[in-house]
Design a protein around this motif. Structure first.
Motif, PDB file in Angstrom:
ATOM      1  N   GLU A 168      -0.154  -1.159   8.374  1.00  0.00           N
ATOM      2  CA  GLU A 168       0.882  -0.806   7.524  1.00  0.00           C
ATOM      3  C   GLU A 168       1.987  -0.622   8.086  1.00  0.00           C
ATOM      4  N   THR A 174       0.766  -1.251  -0.123  1.00  0.00           N
ATOM      5  CA  THR A 174       0.051   0.058   0.173  1.00  0.00           C
ATOM      6  C   THR A 174       0.786   1.103   0.029  1.00  0.00           C
ATOM      7  N   SER A 175       0.134   2.345  -0.129  1.00  0.00           N
ATOM      8  CA  SER A 175       0.626   3.682  -0.222  1.00  0.00           C
ATOM      9  C   SER A 175      -0.395   4.543   0.243  1.00  0.00           C
ATOM     10  N   LYS A 176      -0.083   5.063   1.490  1.00  0.00           N
ATOM     11  CA  LYS A 176      -1.152   6.022   1.908  1.00  0.00           C
ATOM     12  C   LYS A 176      -2.568   5.587   2.009  1.00  0.00           C
ATOM     13  N   GLY A 177      -2.512   4.208   2.472  1.00  0.00           N
ATOM     14  CA  GLY A 177      -3.803   3.545   2.735  1.00  0.00           C
ATOM     15  C   GLY A 177      -4.277   2.990   1.361  1.00  0.00           C
ATOM     16  N   ARG A 178      -3.650   3.003   0.279  1.00  0.00           N
ATOM     17  CA  ARG A 178      -4.332   2.603  -0.973  1.00  0.00           C
ATOM     18  C   ARG A 178      -3.546   1.477  -1.611  1.00  0.00           C
ATOM     19  N   ASN A 198       4.408   0.517   1.755  1.00  0.00           N
ATOM     20  CA  ASN A 198       3.971  -0.306   2.988  1.00  0.00           C
ATOM     21  C   ASN A 198       3.558  -1.907   2.735  1.00  0.00           C
ATOM     22  N   GLU A 223       9.049   4.751  -1.257  1.00  0.00           N
ATOM     23  CA  GLU A 223       8.521   4.341   0.059  1.00  0.00           C
ATOM     24  C   GLU A 223       7.292   3.656  -0.167  1.00  0.00           C
ATOM     25  N   LYS A 253       6.079   0.108   7.407  1.00  0.00           N
ATOM     26  CA  LYS A 253       7.033   0.986   6.289  1.00  0.00           C
ATOM     27  C   LYS A 253       8.048   0.095   5.754  1.00  0.00           C
ATOM     28  N   LYS A 278      10.815  -0.361   2.046  1.00  0.00           N
ATOM     29  CA  LYS A 278      11.179   0.477   0.742  1.00  0.00           C
ATOM     30  C   LYS A 278      11.727  -0.271  -0.479  1.00  0.00           C
TER      31      LYS A 278
END
Length: 360
Positions: A347, A301-305, A340, A338, A349, A351
Motif C-alpha cells: 500500500e 485501498t483503504s485500511k487493506g480493503r 492507498n 486518504e 499512501k 490522497k
C-alpha cells in the motif's frame, strides 16, 4: 494497419511507431518528458489524423445531435464547439466527442480513433430523423498545434486573424490550403486543431511550413506518449481508460456536460434515476509523494480493503509526482480523502485532490 499522411515524416524523424486504433502512430520522437515540457513551455505539433470526423446534415440535423448526445447542442451557434458524450440506453458511455456546428443543417462530430466504426454504426442505428451521416475520417488529416506560442506560429501562415475564443472555430487557409481551424486541444494549453483534406504532398507541405514558422520557438513534434501525460495533468478523461460502456457520465465527473433539463436524449431516463439515487462511485484525481508509478488497473485501498481501481496514472513531468485518476466508493471521493495505491502488493499512501493537477 493504416498510416496517416505524415507517416513518412515520422519515420524520417526516427519516431518510435506503435499500432494504435488501427493506425501506425508515433508514440515518441525524443523523450516523453522533453516533448511534454515543449508543449507546456513553448509549442508542439501532434499528428492526430487517426481521430474520426463524422458529418451530420439535413433539416433535422440538430434534432438528431440532441437525441444522441448528452449536452445541449441547441446552445451552439455556427462557429462554436461543444464537448459532449453519447450514451447507450443503459447510461454507459458510447464515446466522448466534440460537436462542431457548421450551420443550422450541418454538424461535424469528432470522435475517438478506436471508436470510429462503432460510433458510426450506433449513429446509423439511432437515426430516426432521416439525416445524412457521412464518415469522412479517412479523407481528413488533423494536426494539433499546442502550447503558449502556438498562436504566433500559426498566425504567420494563416490568412485570417487567429483571435479565436476557446471552443470556437472558423474556416480559413493555412499555406493556401482550406482548413477548419478550431481553438481546441487535449493539453490544457493555448492551442489549435486544424482539419484539412489532401494527399501526402499537401500534408507534408503543411507540416514543413508549420515547423519553419515555429523554428524561433524551438517547435517540437509530439507523440502519443506526451499527449497522454499532458491530458492527465489536466484530468481530461481518456475513453477506454477512464470512461467506457461500463461507466456513466455522472460518476465520471461529466455531470457538467450532461443536461438533464434537455427535453429528451438517449439514456436520459436512466441518468435521471442515477442522479436521484446518488452515484455509488466517483472518478477522482489522486496524488502521492512516494516514488512509485501508478498504472491503469491497480487497486485503490483503504485500511487493506479494496475501494476502487486506478484508470489512468503517470508521474507528472511538471510536478515530478505520481498522479492518477480512478473510481472510488463515494464516501472516499471528497477532496483530502486518504487512500492507498496497491502497487506490487504494497500500500502506497495517496490522497484525493482537486483538478486540474497542474494549476494554471
Amino acid at each position: 494497419m493504416k498510416k496517416t499522411q505524415f507517416f513518412n515524416i515520422h519515420e524520417k524523424l526516427n519516431a518510435k511507431i506503435v499500432d494504435f486504433a488501427g493506425y501506425q502512430m508515433p508514440v515518441q520522437y525524443s523523450s516523453i518528458i522533453k516533448e511534454h515540457k515543449a508543449v507546456r513551455n513553448s509549442v508542439g505539433v501532434f499528428d492526430v489524423s487517426h481521430m474520426g470526423e463524422i458529418f451530420i446534415s439535413g433539416e433535422k440535423a440538430l434534432n438528431f445531435v440532441q437525441e444522441i448526445t448528452v449536452n445541449d447542442a441547441s446552445k451552439l451557434s455556427p462557429g462554436r464547439v461543444q464537448y459532449s458524450a453519447m450514451c447507450y440506453k443503459n447510461g454507459g458511455i458510447v464515446d466522448d466527442l466534440l460537436v462542431y456546428k457548421i450551420n443550422d443543417k450541418k454538424y461535424l462530430l469528432v470522435v475517438n480513433a478506436s471508436n470510429i466504426e462503432k460510433d458510426y454504426n450506433w449513429m446509423v442505428e439511432n437515426n430516426s430523423f432521416g439525416v445524412e451521416i457521412k464518415n469522412e475520417s479517412d479523407d481528413y488529416s488533423l494536426l494539433a498545434i499546442q502550447g503558449p506560442n502556438s498562436k504566433e506560429v500559426l498566425q504567420k501562415i494563416c490568412d485570417k486573424n487567429l483571435d479565436l475564443e476557446y471552443y470556437h472555430f472558423f474556416e480559413a487557409k493555412i499555406s493556401g490550403v482550406d482548413m477548419i481551424i478550431s481553438r481546441t486541444g487535449y493539453t490544457g494549453e493555448l492551442g489549435y486543431e486544424i482539419y484539412f483534406k489532401g494527399n501526402e504532398t499537401v500534408a507534408e507541405k503543411i507540416w514543413n511550413n508549420i515547423f519553419e514558422a515555429g523554428k524561433e520557438f524551438e517547435i517540437q513534434p509530439i507523440g502519443l506518449g506526451a499527449r497522454d501525460t499532458l491530458r492527465l495533468e489536466m484530468g481530461f478523461c481518456l475513453y477506454g481508460n477512464d470512461i467506457d460502456k461500463t461507466t456513466n457520465p455522472l460518476e465520471a465527473g461529466l455531470a457538467w456536460i450532461t443536461k438533464l433539463t434537455k427535453n429528451r436524449f438517449i439514456s436520459k431516463d436512466v441518468l435521471e434515476q442515477v442522479k436521484g439515487n446518488g452515484v455509488k462511485r466517483k472518478l477522482v484525481p489522486m496524488i502521492t509523494d512516494e516514488r512509485v508509478f501508478p498504472r491503469h488497473g491497480y487497486d485503490i485501498t483503504s485500511k487493506g480493503r479494496k475501494i476502487g481501481v486506478i484508470t489512468s496514472g503517470t508521474v507528472s513531468p511538471i510536478l515530478d509526482k505520481p498522479i492518477a485518476l480512478g473510481y472510488v466508493e463515494k464516501e472516499f471521493s471528497f477532496e483530502g480523502a486518504e487512500v492507498n495505491f496497491m502497487i506490487r502488493g504494497k500500500e502506497t499512501k495517496a490522497k484525493v485532490v482537486k483538478l486540474p493537477f497542474l494549476k494554471k
